[in-house]
Design a protein around this motif. Sequence first.
Motif, short mmCIF file in Angstrom:
data_model
loop_
_atom_site.label_atom_id
_atom_site.label_comp_id
_atom_site.label_asym_id
_atom_site.label_seq_id
_atom_site.Cartn_x
_atom_site.Cartn_y
_atom_site.Cartn_z
N CYS A 1 0.85 -1.28 -0.12
CA CYS A 1 0.20 0.02 -0.17
C CYS A 1 0.88 1.18 0.15
O CYS A 1 1.86 1.31 0.77
CB CYS A 1 -0.89 0.02 1.21
SG CYS A 1 -1.93 1.67 1.57
N CYS B 1 0.36 2.95 3.66
CA CYS B 1 0.69 2.41 4.97
C CYS B 1 1.83 1.36 4.83
O CYS B 1 2.16 0.75 5.84
CB CYS B 1 -0.50 1.84 5.76
SG CYS B 1 -1.35 0.68 5.11
N SER C 1 1.34 -1.72 3.89
CA SER C 1 0.91 -3.07 4.32
C SER C 1 1.07 -3.54 3.08
O SER C 1 0.93 -3.04 1.82
CB SER C 1 -0.30 -3.07 5.04
OG SER C 1 -1.40 -2.49 4.46
N CYS D 1 -6.55 -0.88 0.27
CA CYS D 1 -6.20 -1.29 1.70
C CYS D 1 -7.26 -1.39 2.78
O CYS D 1 -7.59 -0.55 3.12
CB CYS D 1 -4.95 -0.50 2.03
SG CYS D 1 -4.18 -0.93 3.61
N CYS E 1 -5.66 1.33 5.58
CA CYS E 1 -6.13 2.71 5.88
C CYS E 1 -6.92 3.31 4.69
O CYS E 1 -7.07 4.39 4.44
CB CYS E 1 -4.57 3.24 5.46
SG CYS E 1 -4.13 2.99 3.75
N GLN F 1 -6.70 3.31 1.63
CA GLN F 1 -6.00 4.00 0.38
C GLN F 1 -6.10 3.11 -0.88
O GLN F 1 -6.39 1.85 -0.80
CB GLN F 1 -4.64 3.78 0.66
CG GLN F 1 -3.67 4.22 -0.57
CD GLN F 1 -3.60 5.66 -0.87
OE1 GLN F 1 -3.62 6.47 0.06
NE2 GLN F 1 -3.90 5.95 -2.29
ZN LIG Z 1 -2.92 0.93 3.46
#
Ligand SMILES: [Zn+2]
Length: 758
Positions: free
Chosen positions: A57, A60, A62, A79, A82, A84
């Motif tokens: 992502c 963040c 991840s 994601c 967050c 996103q």
């Molecule tokens: Zn994220």
Amino acid sequence: MAEFLDLEAQDGVRMPWNVFPGTKQESTQCVVPVSAIYTPLKLFPNMPILPYSPLRCRTCRSILNPFCIVDYVAKIWICPFCFQRNHFPPHYASITEDNLPAELFAQYTTIEYETPTEKAAFPPVFLFVIDTCIIEEELVYLKNALSQAIDLLPDNSLVGFVTFGTYVHVHELGFGSIPKTYVFKGSKEISKDQILEHMNFFAKRPGVIAGVRDGLSAESIGRFLVPASECEFALNSVLEELQKDPWPVPADQRATRSTSTALSVAASLLGACVPGSGARIIALIGGPSTEGPGAIVSKNLSEPIRSHKDLDKDSAPYYTKAVKFYEGLSKQLVNQGHVLDLFACALDQVGVAELKIAVERTGGLVVLAESFGHSVFKDSLKRVFQSSGYELDFSFNGIFEVSCSMDIKVQGILGPCSSLEKKGPLCSETVVGQGSTNTWKMCGLDKATSLCLVFEIVRKESPESIGPSTNDQFYLQLLTYYQNNNGQMRLRSTTLARRWVAGPGSIQELISGFDQEAAAAVMARVVSFKMESEAEFDPIRWLDRSLIRLCSRFGDYQKDSPSSFSLSPRFSIFPQFMFHLRRSQFVQVFNNSPDETAYFRMILNRENVANSVVMIQPSLLSYSFHSGPEPVLLDVAAVAADRILLLDAYFTVVVFHGMTIAQWRNAGYHTQKEHEAFSQLLRAPRDDAEAILKERFPVPRLVICDQHGSQARFLLAKLNPSATYNSSSAPPGGDIIFTDDVNFEVFLDHLQRLAVQQ
Ligand SMILES: [Zn+2]
């Protein structure tokens, strides 16, 4: 239960709460912390290993996972942490609902990535640090065990030797014919630079900075660390010439043993030669450290080694200084990425309690035995190196990272790792264990290493938080970067989703997701941590209050009516776990030395839930002519003259023969043909005990004993004292336990009475 085991089989995770309390207030009322015991490198034979790098992502960081929402037309993934929106890169262009990459398959919540490394990995390094202040007999045992271990070392691994007593000797193995050693005074703290200078590392190249591998020639490194395949002769000659420390020890004195200086020299040697590569210091220690900054006791024999009472009363003059020294050593080792393994073999304490911090923070192994001749030591050492791919499957240089949904924070980790102090929005103000970070270093880790993550739910109570919601999922992502035993860099990713509940009606759902075994394992780690870190902490009171609060919240009862009290099957054995935890080696520390307590807790802190449960509440099997092996209650009533009992208390395995069985055996019935059945009965628990010994590390101590024999105490100490000398009626088996501890019946009685009053 079965569904929790299934979750563990998929992701290597067990959680006390599999349905999360949705708000801060609800989670406080749940008493047992929202937490997870995670085995990052648990073996999953069917887990895919992807030969490319993961997608991250862009906000963040991840990793793409099955819980992401994917828009196949726009080629976008959202994601879950967050929210996103991320575009897929061009090489994912062909993805459709029917053509998914493995990391999006619903069942692959745990998956590994292997990214090709440009340069070949440096081979693993084993630096042995050997105590020579031991009697001849012990030295012989130690040499035998070591030469066996060295035979088992993988050929490409590098090996080095440091021996110590009054002085510290670093052995130069690179020039086989002329053995050469560098000697350091054991009493003095020596800096890394002094050590390197003394060993002529930079003789030809003045001004080179220590710790930069390129600064050291392969030739310099090769003087002290040699390939196992080439050094058999040199190693064996060091071993053969290994002598007991020659300095005389007066009768009223302890030997001058400079353990801490030896370990410091070893750490600096590795720091200079192989910083950042997988390396282990294997310390073999046969007695208390009496010299240097990590001394635990004076040389004067009239002064006893610190006990728990001394530590409690703050009257252990060496303790704080030694712990501080080893804390410094642990920081050095963590920076270098190196592991400290400790094999402590002595009747005396050697300083495991002080060394604990350096072993645990580097993910080292620990074994405690009475002697270098004891099978607990010999078999455990062998187990470390056994078989082509190592029995323990060592991995190195782990970095562990956590991501959570925004309403969850991380308080810390209880387990073998070290906080990298990377503070971020998901760090809680409350710190438990290694905290104030979202990233941890795990210098050494293997397929059994299990971390306990403690979370905090920070979501506030609000109208939306208790009403039905469209998004009632919390997500966690656990990432482990590591170098496996073939030198490949891997990334294991586990992504978890758990539903949260709040408000009226949530109790039934919380109950349905309660894993009482995981809860017991977490409570054992938490109570041990509190006992070590909080002054004036009363563990029994804390455990009792926690259990009462839990039972009054989740029990079914009418107020003030103890007889109406009942617990859902999900909770029903939890009180029993807490009863045994109160009586366990983790809480009743005064029955053991500080070294033993440190040892028990280090093992607890690295084991999975099933093994932790055996440590808390040992398992007991009964063998008799009437029935095959059957589990029986851990109660003194299980003892009977015509039974054999097999107790698995994790650190100790006991085969206990009832009186009649022992008499028949002494009469030799089992050798007679007509008593074949008896011979089989005798053999069955021994075989089962052997099976336990074979698969466990450290190898447990095996005790074979008879009813009324002196060794019977190993069994009796673990049994519920349902019949004590206070009881009026004699118990059926004829054994009573001399204790004022309450028995389980009385305990449960009190619990019900107090729970219904809340
Ligand atoms: Zn994220």
